[in-house]
Design an enzyme around this catalytic site. Structure first.
Site, short mmCIF file in Angstrom:
data_model
loop_
_atom_site.label_atom_id
_atom_site.label_comp_id
_atom_site.label_asym_id
_atom_site.label_seq_id
_atom_site.Cartn_x
_atom_site.Cartn_y
_atom_site.Cartn_z
N GLU A 1 0.34 -1.48 0.31
CA GLU A 1 0.18 0.52 -0.05
C GLU A 1 0.80 1.68 -0.09
OE1 GLU A 1 -4.10 1.26 1.74
OE2 GLU A 1 -3.47 0.00 2.57
N HIS B 1 -0.52 -14.00 -0.85
CA HIS B 1 0.74 -14.60 0.40
C HIS B 1 1.09 -15.55 -0.73
CE1 HIS B 1 0.50 -10.89 2.04
NE2 HIS B 1 -1.15 -10.88 2.94
N ARG C 1 4.88 -16.94 -0.98
CA ARG C 1 5.61 -17.41 -0.06
C ARG C 1 5.91 -17.01 1.16
NH1 ARG C 1 10.13 -20.83 -3.27
NH2 ARG C 1 8.69 -20.64 -5.34
N SER C 2 6.72 -18.69 1.87
CA SER C 2 7.13 -17.39 3.28
C SER C 2 8.92 -16.74 2.87
CB SER C 2 6.76 -18.44 3.93
OG SER C 2 7.45 -20.20 4.95
N GLY D 1 -6.74 6.87 -13.77
CA GLY D 1 -7.58 7.35 -14.82
C GLY D 1 -7.59 8.40 -13.62
#
Length: 141
Positions: free
Chosen positions: A64, A90, A92-93, A109
């Site tokens: 974000e 999510h 892959r760790s 836009g």
């Protein structure tokens, strides 16, 4: 050709992040390209969940942050962008090291922007993919 309408630098973006959740998590802007913004985030005690893995919420903060900052750089001086929706998968760790997030516009836009953010580990494996929708509104006076 660059998509940016506002001038900024990595130094300025990192300076503006001081004393925010961005600096608290160790996020650092590392590259501004003609059509992307990139930042890194450490995977350590600040960003771990209780099992010692990268917390999904930390990945969302990185996503974000990148999308919002990129969106705000891509509008004219009399406009700002605010978040409407964010999602994240999510995949892959990660236990340690650094993750690298890259934001690229899907749509810029007049009233809505959509950004795709990919977060990868140091081996360039995809850790998280996120999409951020922003509203473009008049800048506060």
């Amino acid at each position: 050709m660059s998509i940016w309408k506002k001038n900024s630098s990595l130094e300025r973006l990192n300076e503006l992040s001081e004393n925010t959740i961005i600096s608290l998590l160790g996020i650092e802007y590392t590259q501004i390209g003609d059509d992307f913004l990139q930042a890194t985030m450490p995977v350590d005690s600040r960003t771990h969940q209780p099992h010692g893995l990268l917390h999904g919420g930390a990945s969302v903060v990185l996503a974000e942050t990148l999308g919002s900052v990129a969106g705000n750089l891509a509008v004219s001086a009399n406009k700002v962008c605010v978040g409407l929706e964010v999602n994240a998968n999510h995949l892959r760790s990660v236990k340690s090291g650094v993750v690298i997030g890259t934001a690229k516009a899907i749509r810029i836009g007049r009233t809505v922007q959509v950004w795709q953010i990919e977060i990868k580990n140091e081996k360039e494996q995809l850790i998280c993919t996120s999409r951020l929708t922003l509203a473009v509104i008049p800048a506060p006076q």
